[in-house]
Design an enzyme around this catalytic site. Structure first.
Site, PDB file in Angstrom:
ATOM      1  N   LYS A   7       0.820  -1.214   0.000  1.00  0.00           N
ATOM      2  CA  LYS A   7       0.000   0.000   0.000  1.00  0.00           C
ATOM      3  C   LYS A   7       0.855   1.265   0.000  1.00  0.00           C
ATOM      4  O   LYS A   7       0.505   2.254  -0.638  1.00  0.00           O
ATOM      5  CB  LYS A   7      -0.949   0.023   1.202  1.00  0.00           C
ATOM      6  N   LYS A  62      -9.298 -11.095  -8.361  1.00  0.00           N
ATOM      7  CA  LYS A  62     -10.299 -11.054  -7.298  1.00  0.00           C
ATOM      8  C   LYS A  62     -11.434 -10.084  -7.673  1.00  0.00           C
ATOM      9  O   LYS A  62     -11.172  -9.031  -8.255  1.00  0.00           O
ATOM     10  CB  LYS A  62      -9.596 -10.550  -6.023  1.00  0.00           C
ATOM     11  N   LYS A 121     -14.397  -4.085  -5.530  1.00  0.00           N
ATOM     12  CA  LYS A 121     -15.269  -2.919  -5.643  1.00  0.00           C
ATOM     13  C   LYS A 121     -14.574  -1.784  -6.385  1.00  0.00           C
ATOM     14  O   LYS A 121     -15.216  -0.847  -6.826  1.00  0.00           O
ATOM     15  CB  LYS A 121     -15.693  -2.453  -4.261  1.00  0.00           C
TER      16      LYS A 121
END
Ligand code: TRP
Length: 347
Positions: A124, A207, A210
């Site tokens: 991240k 995967k 969203k």
């Protein structure tokens, strides 16, 4: 130092959290919520489920109204999926201040080297770690506090969280060792299997997410019946018929994904789904899947919409959840402070 010889027995207690980062998908539902509901209904555990709003602000700035909306929507999603706020304790993290308070103690237990090794931090923060927030770096210590402020014994999570759970055990062990106590449990990870990992409807190797720019790649829990049916009918597949067993799907990830989803929605296994459909055409299977998905998911989106119509009721549910949570967390934090030697926290 306290007496290290008396090992307390820990109440079987489940804790898990989901970030209110917006947009619940079929992946959240089948991968996490179905398991949460199952653990709630089994009656072997006390169950605590949390919207981790303090974690949600560790990455990029979120519009305040959006964060509040996402938190309420996640709460509605939990309830619509079957979490009963009477049976489980359902909370947003920030409303139970002991999470952040224990988080500070754990910032002082965890070592920089441990945090540096967290793959999620490395992913991240990327190359631009200098510009990442201090909160993102400390994220796993707060997560350990989420769990340990309940003395939770079991944590159901996705595979990507296993390293954070190992860190949670490391923190508990170091605290217990440093202070000569047996106060925090070494929490068990309950990992969801590969079968519950839901992949994109447009690429079975990715995967379901969203944040995928293509909305047709996912089922949102807020999608209505027509949208759900259409997305499944248009899911990517291939022209081959269905095989009779899973071996036949090893090189067909898109079809494998649909079979997995079918099995998860039906509560059976992928093997069972295939056994009765050998030689079947995918066009037909997709229609069957669309019907099943609508039957299972449309009631959830309807219930979410109904709950979201009354945000004040959601707020009451969360306030009540926090009150119940604090019956557990206040004494555990107080005892922690006492063990550490902070003055003024004796019961
Ligand atoms: N890090 C978890 C995730 O991104 C969310 C989370 C925060 C969590 N605190 C937790 C999960 C405690 C389980 C237990 O999925």
């Amino acid at each position: 130092m306290s007496d290290p010889t008396s090992a307390p027995a820990f109440t079987p207690r489940v804790f898990s959290g989901i970030q209110p980062s917006g947009g619940l998908t079929l992946g959240n539902y089948l991968g996490a919520m179905v398991k949460f509901v199952d653990m709630q209904d089994r009656g072997d555990f006390e169950t605590v489920y949390c919207m981790v709003d303090l974690h949600a602000i560790t990455a990029k700035l979120i519009e305040p109204a959006t964060l509040a909306h996402n938190t309420r929507e996640l709460c509605a999603g939990f309830i619509a999926a079957g979490i009963d706020p009477e049976k489980s304790i359902l909370i947003n993290q920030s409303q139970v201040p002991e999470h952040a308070q224990l988080g500070w103690i754990f910032n002082c237990v965890a070592r920089m080297g441990w945090m540096d090794r967290m793959t999620q931090w490395k992913d991240k923060a990327g190359k631009d770690a200098e510009r990442a927030s201090l909160g993102l770096y400390a994220y796993p210590a707060l997560m350990a506090a989420d769990i340990l402020v309940y003395h939770a014994t079991h944590v159901p999570v996705g595979e990507d969280q296993m390293q954070h759970l190992e860190l949670t055990r490391d923190i508990a062990a170091k605290f217990n060792h440093d202070y000569g106590v047996d106060f925090f449990p070494l929490t068990e990870t309950v990992v969801e299997g590969a079968a519950t990992r839901v992949m994109s409807l447009k690429d079975g190797t990715k995967k379901m997410s969203k944040s995928d720019p293509v909305d047709a790649s996912r089922i949102n829990l807020t999608d209505d019946a027509d949208t759900i049916a259409k997305k499944f009918r248009k899911a990517k597949t291939d022209p081959e018929p269905l095989p009779g067993s899973l071996d036949g799907l090893s090189a067909r990830p898109d079809v494998r994904n649909l079979v997995n989803i079918f099995a998860a929605l039906e509560g059976t296994t992928p093997e069972a789904v295939l056994a009765s459909r050998e030689g079947g055409m995918l066009g037909h299977f997709k229609v069957e899947l669309a019907d099943l998905a609508v039957a299972k998911l449309a009631p959830i989106s309807t219930e979410m919409a109904r709950l979201m119509d009354d945000p004040a009721e959601i707020d009451r549910i969360l306030a009540r959840g926090a009150e119940r949570a604090r019956e557990i967390t206040v004494p555990i934090l107080q005892r922690t402070y006492e063990i550490v030697g902070l003055v003024g926290h004796a019961p």
